[in-house]
Design a protein around this motif. Structure first.
Motif, PDB file in Angstrom:
ATOM      1  N   LYS A   1     -10.955 -10.519  -0.217  1.00 34.18           N
ATOM      2  CA  LYS A   1      -9.759 -10.904   0.486  1.00 34.18           C
ATOM      3  C   LYS A   1      -9.204  -9.177   0.859  1.00 34.18           C
ATOM      4  CE  LYS A   1      -5.651 -11.249  -1.427  1.00 34.18           C
ATOM      5  NZ  LYS A   1      -4.425 -11.790  -2.229  1.00 34.18           N
ATOM      6  N   ILE A   2      -8.866  -9.192   2.221  1.00 34.45           N
ATOM      7  CA  ILE A   2      -8.170  -7.934   2.967  1.00 34.45           C
ATOM      8  C   ILE A   2      -6.940  -8.266   3.075  1.00 34.45           C
ATOM      9  CG2 ILE A   2      -8.484  -6.076   4.516  1.00 34.45           C
ATOM     10  CD1 ILE A   2     -11.635  -7.005   4.842  1.00 34.45           C
ATOM     11  N   ASP A   3      -5.938  -7.507   2.892  1.00 33.75           N
ATOM     12  CA  ASP A   3      -4.532  -7.586   3.037  1.00 33.75           C
ATOM     13  C   ASP A   3      -3.801  -6.196   3.420  1.00 33.75           C
ATOM     14  OD1 ASP A   3      -2.883  -6.700   0.348  1.00 33.75           O
ATOM     15  OD2 ASP A   3      -4.759  -7.326   0.004  1.00 33.75           O
ATOM     16  N   ALA A   4      -2.855  -6.408   4.344  1.00 28.00           N
ATOM     17  CA  ALA A   4      -2.170  -5.175   4.792  1.00 28.00           C
ATOM     18  C   ALA A   4      -0.837  -5.838   4.838  1.00 28.00           C
ATOM     19  CB  ALA A   4      -2.663  -4.798   6.230  1.00 28.00           C
ATOM     20  N   GLY A   5       0.178  -4.970   4.247  1.00 30.90           N
ATOM     21  CA  GLY A   5       1.573  -5.160   4.299  1.00 30.90           C
ATOM     22  C   GLY A   5       2.538  -4.056   3.889  1.00 30.90           C
ATOM     23  N   ALA A   6       3.691  -4.632   3.350  1.00 34.81           N
ATOM     24  CA  ALA A   6       4.808  -3.519   2.993  1.00 34.81           C
ATOM     25  C   ALA A   6       5.273  -3.917   1.793  1.00 34.81           C
ATOM     26  CB  ALA A   6       5.696  -3.491   4.053  1.00 34.81           C
ATOM     27  N   ASN A   7       5.592  -2.865   0.991  1.00 33.30           N
ATOM     28  CA  ASN A   7       6.314  -2.820  -0.132  1.00 33.30           C
ATOM     29  C   ASN A   7       7.714  -2.264   0.007  1.00 33.30           C
ATOM     30  OD1 ASN A   7       3.779  -3.452  -1.728  1.00 33.30           O
ATOM     31  ND2 ASN A   7       3.394  -1.446  -1.956  1.00 33.30           N
ATOM     32  N   PHE A   8       8.810  -3.226  -0.378  1.00 33.67           N
ATOM     33  CA  PHE A   8      10.057  -2.758  -0.048  1.00 33.67           C
ATOM     34  C   PHE A   8      10.882  -2.655  -1.618  1.00 33.67           C
ATOM     35  CE2 PHE A   8       8.660  -5.854   2.825  1.00 33.67           C
ATOM     36  CZ  PHE A   8       9.199  -5.240   4.250  1.00 33.67           C
ATOM     37  N   THR A   9      11.359  -1.567  -1.646  1.00 36.64           N
ATOM     38  CA  THR A   9      12.153  -1.135  -2.814  1.00 36.64           C
ATOM     39  C   THR A   9      13.534  -0.328  -2.623  1.00 36.64           C
ATOM     40  OG1 THR A   9      11.656   0.084  -4.882  1.00 36.64           O
ATOM     41  CG2 THR A   9      11.210   1.119  -2.996  1.00 36.64           C
ATOM     42  N   TRP A  10      14.200  -0.616  -3.760  1.00 31.96           N
ATOM     43  CA  TRP A  10      15.646   0.173  -3.648  1.00 31.96           C
ATOM     44  C   TRP A  10      15.481   0.933  -4.940  1.00 31.96           C
ATOM     45  CZ3 TRP A  10      19.995   1.005  -0.961  1.00 31.96           C
ATOM     46  CH2 TRP A  10      20.978   1.466  -1.640  1.00 31.96           C
ATOM     47  N   MET A  11      15.207   2.494  -4.779  1.00 26.14           N
ATOM     48  CA  MET A  11      15.197   3.558  -5.863  1.00 26.14           C
ATOM     49  C   MET A  11      16.076   4.729  -5.403  1.00 26.14           C
ATOM     50  SD  MET A  11      11.130   3.633  -6.965  1.00 26.14           S
ATOM     51  CE  MET A  11      10.342   2.189  -7.568  1.00 26.14           C
ATOM     52  N   MET A  12      16.602   5.388  -6.337  1.00 25.72           N
ATOM     53  CA  MET A  12      17.343   6.527  -6.168  1.00 25.72           C
ATOM     54  C   MET A  12      18.395   6.257  -5.051  1.00 25.72           C
ATOM     55  SD  MET A  12      14.267   9.269  -6.974  1.00 25.72           S
ATOM     56  CE  MET A  12      15.302  10.726  -6.917  1.00 25.72           C
ATOM     57  N   ASP A  13      19.050   5.361  -4.944  1.00 26.83           N
ATOM     58  CA  ASP A  13      20.208   4.683  -3.893  1.00 26.83           C
ATOM     59  C   ASP A  13      19.883   4.729  -2.461  1.00 26.83           C
ATOM     60  OD1 ASP A  13      22.054   4.530  -6.025  1.00 26.83           O
ATOM     61  OD2 ASP A  13      22.544   6.678  -6.022  1.00 26.83           O
ATOM     62  N   LYS A  14      18.243   4.332  -2.450  1.00 28.72           N
ATOM     63  CA  LYS A  14      17.607   4.220  -1.058  1.00 28.72           C
ATOM     64  C   LYS A  14      17.009   2.974  -0.868  1.00 28.72           C
ATOM     65  CE  LYS A  14      17.050   9.338  -0.382  1.00 28.72           C
ATOM     66  NZ  LYS A  14      16.102  10.530  -0.181  1.00 28.72           N
ATOM     67  N   THR A  15      16.807   2.553   0.112  1.00 27.40           N
ATOM     68  CA  THR A  15      15.957   1.405   0.735  1.00 27.40           C
ATOM     69  C   THR A  15      14.643   2.059   1.102  1.00 27.40           C
ATOM     70  OG1 THR A  15      17.806  -0.131   1.002  1.00 27.40           O
ATOM     71  CG2 THR A  15      15.659  -0.669   1.989  1.00 27.40           C
ATOM     72  N   THR A  16      13.639   1.565   0.765  1.00 28.14           N
ATOM     73  CA  THR A  16      12.533   2.457   1.111  1.00 28.14           C
ATOM     74  C   THR A  16      11.381   1.131   1.378  1.00 28.14           C
ATOM     75  OG1 THR A  16      12.582   4.462  -0.130  1.00 28.14           O
ATOM     76  CG2 THR A  16      10.525   3.982   0.545  1.00 28.14           C
ATOM     77  N   VAL A  17      10.565   1.369   2.487  1.00 30.77           N
ATOM     78  CA  VAL A  17       9.736   0.624   2.967  1.00 30.77           C
ATOM     79  C   VAL A  17       8.116   1.324   2.842  1.00 30.77           C
ATOM     80  CG1 VAL A  17       8.630  -0.918   4.783  1.00 30.77           C
ATOM     81  CG2 VAL A  17      10.991  -0.988   4.376  1.00 30.77           C
ATOM     82  N   ILE A  18       7.153   0.860   2.188  1.00 32.05           N
ATOM     83  CA  ILE A  18       5.911   1.679   1.923  1.00 32.05           C
ATOM     84  C   ILE A  18       4.903   0.716   2.379  1.00 32.05           C
ATOM     85  CG2 ILE A  18       4.493   2.696   0.113  1.00 32.05           C
ATOM     86  CD1 ILE A  18       6.997   3.252  -1.395  1.00 32.05           C
ATOM     87  N   PRO A  19       3.990   1.265   3.574  1.00 29.26           N
ATOM     88  CA  PRO A  19       2.717   0.371   3.694  1.00 29.26           C
ATOM     89  C   PRO A  19       1.785   0.310   2.930  1.00 29.26           C
ATOM     90  CG  PRO A  19       3.082   2.374   5.085  1.00 29.26           C
ATOM     91  CD  PRO A  19       4.033   2.456   4.401  1.00 29.26           C
ATOM     92  N   GLU A  20       0.992  -0.713   2.850  1.00 32.33           N
ATOM     93  CA  GLU A  20       0.056  -0.812   1.890  1.00 32.33           C
ATOM     94  C   GLU A  20      -1.458  -1.607   2.520  1.00 32.33           C
ATOM     95  OE1 GLU A  20       0.379  -1.863  -2.761  1.00 32.33           O
ATOM     96  OE2 GLU A  20       0.171  -3.754  -1.542  1.00 32.33           O
ATOM     97  N   LEU A  21      -2.527  -1.073   2.213  1.00 29.52           N
ATOM     98  CA  LEU A  21      -3.744  -1.877   2.428  1.00 29.52           C
ATOM     99  C   LEU A  21      -4.604  -2.069   1.244  1.00 29.52           C
ATOM    100  CD1 LEU A  21      -5.681  -2.631   4.764  1.00 29.52           C
ATOM    101  CD2 LEU A  21      -6.552  -0.207   4.609  1.00 29.52           C
ATOM    102  N   GLY A  22      -4.965  -3.336   1.072  1.00 28.53           N
ATOM    103  CA  GLY A  22      -5.548  -3.622  -0.269  1.00 28.53           C
ATOM    104  C   GLY A  22      -6.950  -4.592  -0.075  1.00 28.53           C
ATOM    105  N   VAL A  23      -7.817  -4.626  -0.958  1.00 30.10           N
ATOM    106  CA  VAL A  23      -9.201  -5.161  -0.882  1.00 30.10           C
ATOM    107  C   VAL A  23      -9.160  -5.858  -2.252  1.00 30.10           C
ATOM    108  CG1 VAL A  23     -11.464  -5.036  -0.702  1.00 30.10           C
ATOM    109  CG2 VAL A  23     -10.161  -3.503   0.768  1.00 30.10           C
ATOM    110  N   THR A  24      -9.382  -7.114  -2.109  1.00 26.67           N
ATOM    111  CA  THR A  24      -9.515  -7.882  -3.391  1.00 26.67           C
ATOM    112  C   THR A  24     -10.959  -8.584  -3.580  1.00 26.67           C
ATOM    113  OG1 THR A  24      -7.415  -8.411  -3.488  1.00 26.67           O
ATOM    114  CG2 THR A  24      -8.684  -9.637  -4.990  1.00 26.67           C
ATOM    115  N   TYR A  25     -11.701  -8.412  -4.737  1.00 27.86           N
ATOM    116  CA  TYR A  25     -13.081  -9.072  -4.818  1.00 27.86           C
ATOM    117  C   TYR A  25     -13.015 -10.159  -6.008  1.00 27.86           C
ATOM    118  CZ  TYR A  25     -17.997  -9.600  -5.922  1.00 27.86           C
ATOM    119  OH  TYR A  25     -19.287 -10.228  -6.208  1.00 27.86           O
TER     120      TYR A  25
END
Length: 156
Positions: free
Chosen positions: A63-87
């Motif tokens: 499985k190949i996936d691409a997406g985003a991680n959404f978080t609220w840390m240190m009083d900030k909303t942050t979006v971090i892109p991510e790429l993953g491979v699952t076997y």
């Protein structure tokens, strides 16, 4: 944050429209769809992605996936892109897997189990590769749960 949400929605709609146009064609061997999940790694993350799954052989899948991680840390909303491979190691009711994920800030190795590739539980360890300015390092042990929604699953 708004741009990332709009980008994700636009990507999701494009996938839906493309799927609607090819509904009655022959199957390509790929199963695809969106996923949503939760991960804890130095903080809580909401994960949203699009993925494609294909058979490497009779009983193993990739499985190949691409997406985003959404978080609220240190009083900030942050979006971090991510790429993953699952076997996936086999295709019975419980699918054990190994997974690698990379973001601009972290490389993470995981192992886990999936129930029919619909519900996944994972644990692993992430290595900080580039700490974001004014943000804490994202590294260490991680665990997560995710739901995969196949859009073109077929039994034949």
């Amino acid at each position: 944050m708004k741009k990332a949400v709009y980008l994700f929605l636009a990507l999701f709609l494009m996938v839906q429209l493309g799927y609607g146009q090819r509904r009655y064609q022959q199957h390509t061997g790929w199963i695809f769809g969106p996923s949503i999940g939760y991960q804890y790694q130095s903080g809580s993350f909401l994960k949203a992605s699009a993925w494609g799954l294909f058979a490497a052989n009779q009983s193993q899948y990739v499985k190949i996936d691409a997406g985003a991680n959404f978080t609220w840390m240190m009083d900030k909303t942050t979006v971090i892109p991510e790429l993953g491979v699952t076997y996936y190691l086999n295709n019975v009711a419980v699918w054990p897997f190994i997974k690698g994920e990379i973001t601009p800030h972290t490389a993470t190795a995981k192992a886990g189990i999936g129930l029919f590739n619909l519900l996944e539980f994972s644990a692993g360890y992430g290595f900080d590769i580039n700490t974001k300015k004014d943000f804490k390092p994202i590294d260490g042990f991680t665990f997560g749960v995710g739901v995969n929604i196949p859009l073109n699953f077929h039994l034949y």
